[in-house]
Write an enzyme that holds these catalytic residues in place. Structure first.
Site, PDB file in Angstrom:
ATOM      1  N   CYS A  79       0.815  -1.385   0.054  1.00  0.00           N
ATOM      2  CA  CYS A  79      -0.214  -0.109   0.318  1.00  0.00           C
ATOM      3  C   CYS A  79       0.500   0.823  -0.126  1.00  0.00           C
ATOM      4  O   CYS A  79       0.567   2.112  -0.327  1.00  0.00           O
ATOM      5  CB  CYS A  79      -0.708  -0.146   1.638  1.00  0.00           C
ATOM      6  SG  CYS A  79       0.035  -0.043   2.586  1.00  0.00           S
ATOM      7  N   GLN A  80       2.002   1.508   0.422  1.00  0.00           N
ATOM      8  CA  GLN A  80       2.903   2.708   0.002  1.00  0.00           C
ATOM      9  C   GLN A  80       2.942   3.695  -0.562  1.00  0.00           C
ATOM     10  O   GLN A  80       2.858   4.672  -0.806  1.00  0.00           O
ATOM     11  CB  GLN A  80       4.203   2.157   0.831  1.00  0.00           C
ATOM     12  CG  GLN A  80       4.726   1.538   2.355  1.00  0.00           C
ATOM     13  CD  GLN A  80       5.152   0.160   2.070  1.00  0.00           C
ATOM     14  OE1 GLN A  80       3.763  -0.879   0.973  1.00  0.00           O
ATOM     15  NE2 GLN A  80       5.205  -0.788   3.187  1.00  0.00           N
TER      16      GLN A  80
END
EC number: 2.1.1.37
Length: 362
Positions: A79-80
């Site tokens: 998700c970063q």
């Protein structure tokens, strides 16, 4: 009817474990991080395969399903790249931004029956996500996605995540919320062995708290649950927070409240200065194990082999990045309901349900 799931970007196995608790068979988890091998296989029936999903061929993935009648594919890409904070440093040109395109490539070629993914809410603002959804629709999938408050499903954490479900067999969606009243920090970790900063439990090496400098010990002692560094004496306030830019980060150096869900855990939840990760009453940040429990992992979930060293950064990354086990269970129930399947509960689920029933009777 034979059912088989494959978990791309499986990490330490949070999603796989949730599916397994609901009786949904997962044959393999795939991840590039070698540190995930032990926790995945030590706690789950599926095989861990160390591989870069961007290099994974559709033929290899197709072969993993064997003779399954119903094929489920999970692909919770990192998700970063999609978080507002990371976008200051991560760009569309980096490899991680393209992982959803590789997920779409595999879906288009293999055509599993059901697809699921989880990510930060802001992923829906990006073209790569919109392209992913369109690729599913072009491949004749019915697609549902929404931002979910995980605390409404029993996770003792204020964690909002986008969950997507897609099916080749008609409309699909997540089941309705299961909890009118949120689980709290006290519900989750109130029973844990008392621990000081820099100490570890003799019974559970993962129940270990990071050390604090003398300055930070003074700061946490001046902190109240739910408060911030603005409650401190001026002498304890860091120079960066005195600046105008620092005033926009009131939640760092904060304590959790016992009778509310925890804030969203990050990969550095073990560090007092990285968010509101201070223990409600002990003078320390929450331990690695406490963070895992707040992420929905069972207390007995093994993350490192017995006797192996415990590295905060590695374990904080694995646990903070995990799909909460609770959400894996909810996804599993939703898929079963959609397909009209009735898998037997696992022994762990039966035990948990029995304990909950006994608590209600008591």
């Amino acid at each position: 009817m034979k059912v088989a799931g494959i978990d791309l970007f499986c990490g330490a196995g949070g999603l796989t474990h949730g599916l397994a608790l609901e009786g949904v068979p997962v044959r393999a988890g795939i991840d590039i991080d070698p540190a995930c091998h032990f926790p995945y296989e030590a706690n789950n029936p599926g095989q861990f395969i160390r591989s870069d999903v961007s290099q994974l061929s559709a033929d290899v993935l197709d072969g993993m399903y064997g003779d399954a009648d119903v094929r489920i594919l999970a692909g919770c890409a990192p998700c970063q790249p999609f978080s507002p904070y990371a976008q200051r440093y991560d760009t569309v040109g980096t490899e991680r931004w393209g992982l959803l395109y590789h997920f779409a490539r595999l879906v288009t070629a293999v055509k599993p029956d059901v697809i699921t993914m989880e990510n930060v809410p802001t992923v829906s603002r990006h073209a790569v996500f919109l392209d992913f959804v369109q690729a599913l629709k072009d491949a004749k999938y019915q697609v549902w996605f929404d931002v979910v408050d995980c605390s409404s499903y029993g996770l003792p954490q204020r964690r909002r995540r986008l969950v997507l479900l897609a099916s080749r067999h008609g409309n699909i969606g997540l089941i309705d919320p299961t909890h009118e009243q949120a689980m709290t920090v006290r519900d989750a970790i109130g029973h844990m062995e008392p621990l000081d900063a820099g100490k570890a439990s003799a019974r559970d090496p993962l129940h270990v708290a990071a050390t604090l400098s003398e300055r930070n010990l003074q700061r946490i002692r001046a902190s109240r649950p739910g408060g911030s560094w603005k409650d401190w004496p001026e002498s304890l306030v860091a120079d960066c927070h005195r600046a105008d830019t620092g005033k926009t980060y009131p939640s760092v150096y904060g304590r959790m409240r016992w009778d509310e869900p925890a804030p969203t855990l990050t990969t550095q939840y073990y560090a007092f200065g990285s968010g509101r990760f201070g223990h409600p009453e002990r003078d320390r940040a929450i331990s690695l194990r406490e963070g895992a429990i707040l992420q929905g992992f069972p207390q007995a979930y093994a993350f490192v082999p017995e006797g192996a060293p415990v590295h905060f950064k590695t374990l904080g990354r694995m646990i903070g990045n995990a799909v909460p086990v609770v959400i894996g269970q909810v996804i599993g129930r939703s898929i079963k309901q959609h397909l009209g399947l009735n898998f037997p509960e696992s022994a762990a689920t039966k035990e948990a349900n029995a304990s909950e029933h006994e608590a209600v009777i008591a």
